[in-house]
Motif scaffolding. Structure first.
Motif, PDB file in Angstrom:
ATOM      1  N   ALA A  47       0.843  -1.208   0.000  1.00 29.03           N
ATOM      2  CA  ALA A  47       0.000   0.000   0.000  1.00 29.03           C
ATOM      3  C   ALA A  47       0.873   1.250   0.000  1.00 29.03           C
ATOM      4  CB  ALA A  47      -0.933  -0.005   1.205  1.00 29.03           C
ATOM      5  N   GLY A  48       1.970   1.224   0.753  1.00 25.92           N
ATOM      6  CA  GLY A  48       2.889   2.365   0.769  1.00 25.92           C
ATOM      7  C   GLY A  48       3.539   2.581  -0.587  1.00 25.92           C
ATOM      8  N   TRP A  49       3.895   1.497  -1.254  1.00 23.90           N
ATOM      9  CA  TRP A  49       4.492   1.619  -2.587  1.00 23.90           C
ATOM     10  C   TRP A  49       3.505   2.185  -3.602  1.00 23.90           C
ATOM     11  CZ3 TRP A  49       7.168  -3.828  -3.082  1.00 23.90           C
ATOM     12  CH2 TRP A  49       8.279  -3.862  -2.241  1.00 23.90           C
ATOM     13  N   LEU A  50       2.216   1.907  -3.401  1.00 21.28           N
ATOM     14  CA  LEU A  50       1.196   2.359  -4.353  1.00 21.28           C
ATOM     15  C   LEU A  50       0.634   3.735  -4.006  1.00 21.28           C
ATOM     16  CD1 LEU A  50      -0.691  -1.006  -4.878  1.00 21.28           C
ATOM     17  CD2 LEU A  50       0.744   0.198  -6.543  1.00 21.28           C
ATOM     18  N   ALA A  51       0.994   4.258  -2.844  1.00 15.82           N
ATOM     19  CA  ALA A  51       0.486   5.567  -2.426  1.00 15.82           C
ATOM     20  C   ALA A  51       1.222   6.672  -3.177  1.00 15.82           C
ATOM     21  CB  ALA A  51       0.669   5.745  -0.916  1.00 15.82           C
ATOM     22  N   GLY A  52       0.550   7.759  -3.346  1.00 16.53           N
ATOM     23  CA  GLY A  52       1.180   8.906  -3.997  1.00 16.53           C
ATOM     24  C   GLY A  52       0.611   9.150  -5.382  1.00 16.53           C
ATOM     25  N   GLU A  53       0.897  10.313  -5.872  1.00 17.07           N
ATOM     26  CA  GLU A  53       0.325  10.735  -7.153  1.00 17.07           C
ATOM     27  C   GLU A  53       1.095  10.209  -8.352  1.00 17.07           C
ATOM     28  OE1 GLU A  53      -0.059  14.953  -7.117  1.00 17.07           O
ATOM     29  OE2 GLU A  53      -0.969  14.958  -5.133  1.00 17.07           O
ATOM     30  N   ASP A  54       2.398  10.140  -8.249  1.00 16.91           N
ATOM     31  CA  ASP A  54       3.239   9.793  -9.394  1.00 16.91           C
ATOM     32  C   ASP A  54       3.727   8.354  -9.343  1.00 16.91           C
ATOM     33  OD1 ASP A  54       2.967  12.409 -10.251  1.00 16.91           O
ATOM     34  OD2 ASP A  54       4.762  13.066  -9.182  1.00 16.91           O
ATOM     35  N   VAL A  55       2.876   7.440  -8.926  1.00 10.92           N
ATOM     36  CA  VAL A  55       3.274   6.050  -8.793  1.00 10.92           C
ATOM     37  C   VAL A  55       3.277   5.385 -10.165  1.00 10.92           C
ATOM     38  CG1 VAL A  55       2.627   3.820  -7.813  1.00 10.92           C
ATOM     39  CG2 VAL A  55       2.401   5.884  -6.459  1.00 10.92           C
ATOM     40  N   ASP A  56       4.369   4.746 -10.471  1.00 10.16           N
ATOM     41  CA  ASP A  56       4.479   3.967 -11.701  1.00 10.16           C
ATOM     42  C   ASP A  56       4.109   2.528 -11.349  1.00 10.16           C
ATOM     43  OD1 ASP A  56       5.225   2.461 -13.890  1.00 10.16           O
ATOM     44  OD2 ASP A  56       7.150   3.485 -14.172  1.00 10.16           O
ATOM     45  N   ARG A  57       2.897   2.132 -11.687  1.00  7.51           N
ATOM     46  CA  ARG A  57       2.409   0.799 -11.317  1.00  7.51           C
ATOM     47  C   ARG A  57       3.268  -0.304 -11.928  1.00  7.51           C
ATOM     48  NH1 ARG A  57      -2.449   0.827  -8.704  1.00  7.51           N
ATOM     49  NH2 ARG A  57      -3.134  -1.218  -9.389  1.00  7.51           N
ATOM     50  N   GLY A  58       3.820  -0.057 -13.095  1.00  8.56           N
ATOM     51  CA  GLY A  58       4.708  -1.035 -13.719  1.00  8.56           C
ATOM     52  C   GLY A  58       5.962  -1.237 -12.887  1.00  8.56           C
ATOM     53  N   GLU A  59       6.485  -0.137 -12.354  1.00 11.01           N
ATOM     54  CA  GLU A  59       7.669  -0.219 -11.495  1.00 11.01           C
ATOM     55  C   GLU A  59       7.340  -0.980 -10.209  1.00 11.01           C
ATOM     56  OE1 GLU A  59      10.085   2.955  -8.883  1.00 11.01           O
ATOM     57  OE2 GLU A  59      10.050   3.430 -11.029  1.00 11.01           O
ATOM     58  N   VAL A  60       6.175  -0.714  -9.646  1.00 14.91           N
ATOM     59  CA  VAL A  60       5.762  -1.416  -8.430  1.00 14.91           C
ATOM     60  C   VAL A  60       5.581  -2.901  -8.731  1.00 14.91           C
ATOM     61  CG1 VAL A  60       3.931  -1.657  -6.690  1.00 14.91           C
ATOM     62  CG2 VAL A  60       4.719   0.617  -7.367  1.00 14.91           C
ATOM     63  N   ARG A  61       4.987  -3.198  -9.874  1.00 14.42           N
ATOM     64  CA  ARG A  61       4.797  -4.608 -10.279  1.00 14.42           C
ATOM     65  C   ARG A  61       6.156  -5.312 -10.397  1.00 14.42           C
ATOM     66  NH1 ARG A  61       1.260  -8.186 -12.355  1.00 14.42           N
ATOM     67  NH2 ARG A  61       1.891  -9.445 -14.123  1.00 14.42           N
ATOM     68  N   ASP A  62       7.116  -4.642 -11.019  1.00 16.60           N
ATOM     69  CA  ASP A  62       8.462  -5.216 -11.144  1.00 16.60           C
ATOM     70  C   ASP A  62       9.089  -5.438  -9.773  1.00 16.60           C
ATOM     71  OD1 ASP A  62       8.164  -5.128 -13.889  1.00 16.60           O
ATOM     72  OD2 ASP A  62       9.443  -3.353 -14.152  1.00 16.60           O
ATOM     73  N   ARG A  63       8.908  -4.469  -8.880  1.00 13.45           N
ATOM     74  CA  ARG A  63       9.470  -4.571  -7.532  1.00 13.45           C
ATOM     75  C   ARG A  63       8.838  -5.752  -6.785  1.00 13.45           C
ATOM     76  NH1 ARG A  63       8.231   0.488  -4.724  1.00 13.45           N
ATOM     77  NH2 ARG A  63       9.489   1.372  -6.406  1.00 13.45           N
ATOM     78  N   LEU A  64       7.521  -5.912  -6.940  1.00 13.02           N
ATOM     79  CA  LEU A  64       6.832  -7.025  -6.298  1.00 13.02           C
ATOM     80  C   LEU A  64       7.363  -8.363  -6.807  1.00 13.02           C
ATOM     81  CD1 LEU A  64       3.184  -5.685  -6.397  1.00 13.02           C
ATOM     82  CD2 LEU A  64       4.547  -6.088  -4.344  1.00 13.02           C
ATOM     83  N   GLU A  65       7.571  -8.437  -8.101  1.00 11.19           N
ATOM     84  CA  GLU A  65       8.091  -9.666  -8.692  1.00 11.19           C
ATOM     85  C   GLU A  65       9.497  -9.972  -8.168  1.00 11.19           C
ATOM     86  OE1 GLU A  65       8.356 -11.670 -13.105  1.00 11.19           O
ATOM     87  OE2 GLU A  65       8.579  -9.492 -12.965  1.00 11.19           O
ATOM     88  N   GLU A  66      10.322  -8.929  -8.086  1.00  9.31           N
ATOM     89  CA  GLU A  66      11.699  -9.096  -7.600  1.00  9.31           C
ATOM     90  C   GLU A  66      11.725  -9.557  -6.144  1.00  9.31           C
ATOM     91  OE1 GLU A  66      15.343  -6.159  -6.385  1.00  9.31           O
ATOM     92  OE2 GLU A  66      14.230  -5.658  -8.194  1.00  9.31           O
ATOM     93  N   VAL A  67      10.929  -8.917  -5.310  1.00  7.44           N
ATOM     94  CA  VAL A  67      10.911  -9.277  -3.893  1.00  7.44           C
ATOM     95  C   VAL A  67      10.366 -10.697  -3.709  1.00  7.44           C
ATOM     96  CG1 VAL A  67       9.883  -8.726  -1.644  1.00  7.44           C
ATOM     97  CG2 VAL A  67      10.826  -6.899  -3.062  1.00  7.44           C
ATOM     98  N   ALA A  68       9.299 -11.045  -4.451  1.00  9.84           N
ATOM     99  CA  ALA A  68       8.744 -12.393  -4.346  1.00  9.84           C
ATOM    100  C   ALA A  68       9.778 -13.437  -4.764  1.00  9.84           C
ATOM    101  CB  ALA A  68       7.480 -12.514  -5.195  1.00  9.84           C
ATOM    102  N   ALA A  69      10.531 -13.143  -5.816  1.00 10.44           N
ATOM    103  CA  ALA A  69      11.564 -14.084  -6.283  1.00 10.44           C
ATOM    104  C   ALA A  69      12.668 -14.236  -5.238  1.00 10.44           C
ATOM    105  CB  ALA A  69      12.147 -13.609  -7.607  1.00 10.44           C
TER     106      ALA A  69
END
Length: 117
Positions: A47-69
């Motif tokens: 939720a913190g990663w997705l908060a804010g006005e200028d959130v790049d959802r693709g970047e968050v998706r990549d980060r989620l994938e990296e952390v899960a891996a």
């Protein structure tokens, strides 16, 4: 004489979110936190990663994938380490089981969040 303009200081970059999230999960796992608590913590992190006005959802998706891996690798390594604990070391086995459950919960929560984006 004209006053000199002083440039505003650049904001210092904080810690990278992925490693900070992994550090938080490692802290919870080392304490043997309940899987439900770990899942809620992951939800708060995402939720913190997705908060804010200028959130790049693709970047968050990549980060989620990296952390899960990275967590998946950690779960595998922990499973191997747990196999080396002697059966008579009951306290060590109990702690290792709780830590493993916390790591699995974190991995699954990050994987689920990745799937939702």
């Amino acid at each position: 004489m004209a006053a000199k303009k002083v440039a505003a200081p650049r904001p210092r970059a904080g810690p990278k979110p992925g490693p900070a999230a992994l550090a938080r999960i490692a802290e919870l796992a080392s304490k043997g936190a309940a899987p439900e608590r770990v899942r809620r913590t992951v939800e708060d992190i995402v939720a913190g990663w997705l908060a804010g006005e200028d959130v790049d959802r693709g970047e968050v998706r990549d980060r989620l994938e990296e952390v899960a891996a990275q967590l998946a690798e950690g779960v595998e390594a922990a499973a191997e380490a747990n196999d080396e604990i002697e059966p008579e070391q009951k306290a060590a086995l109990a702690h290792a089981g709780k830590a493993m459950a916390a790591m699995v919960a974190a991995r699954d929560a990050f994987t689920t969040a990745h799937g939702r984006l």
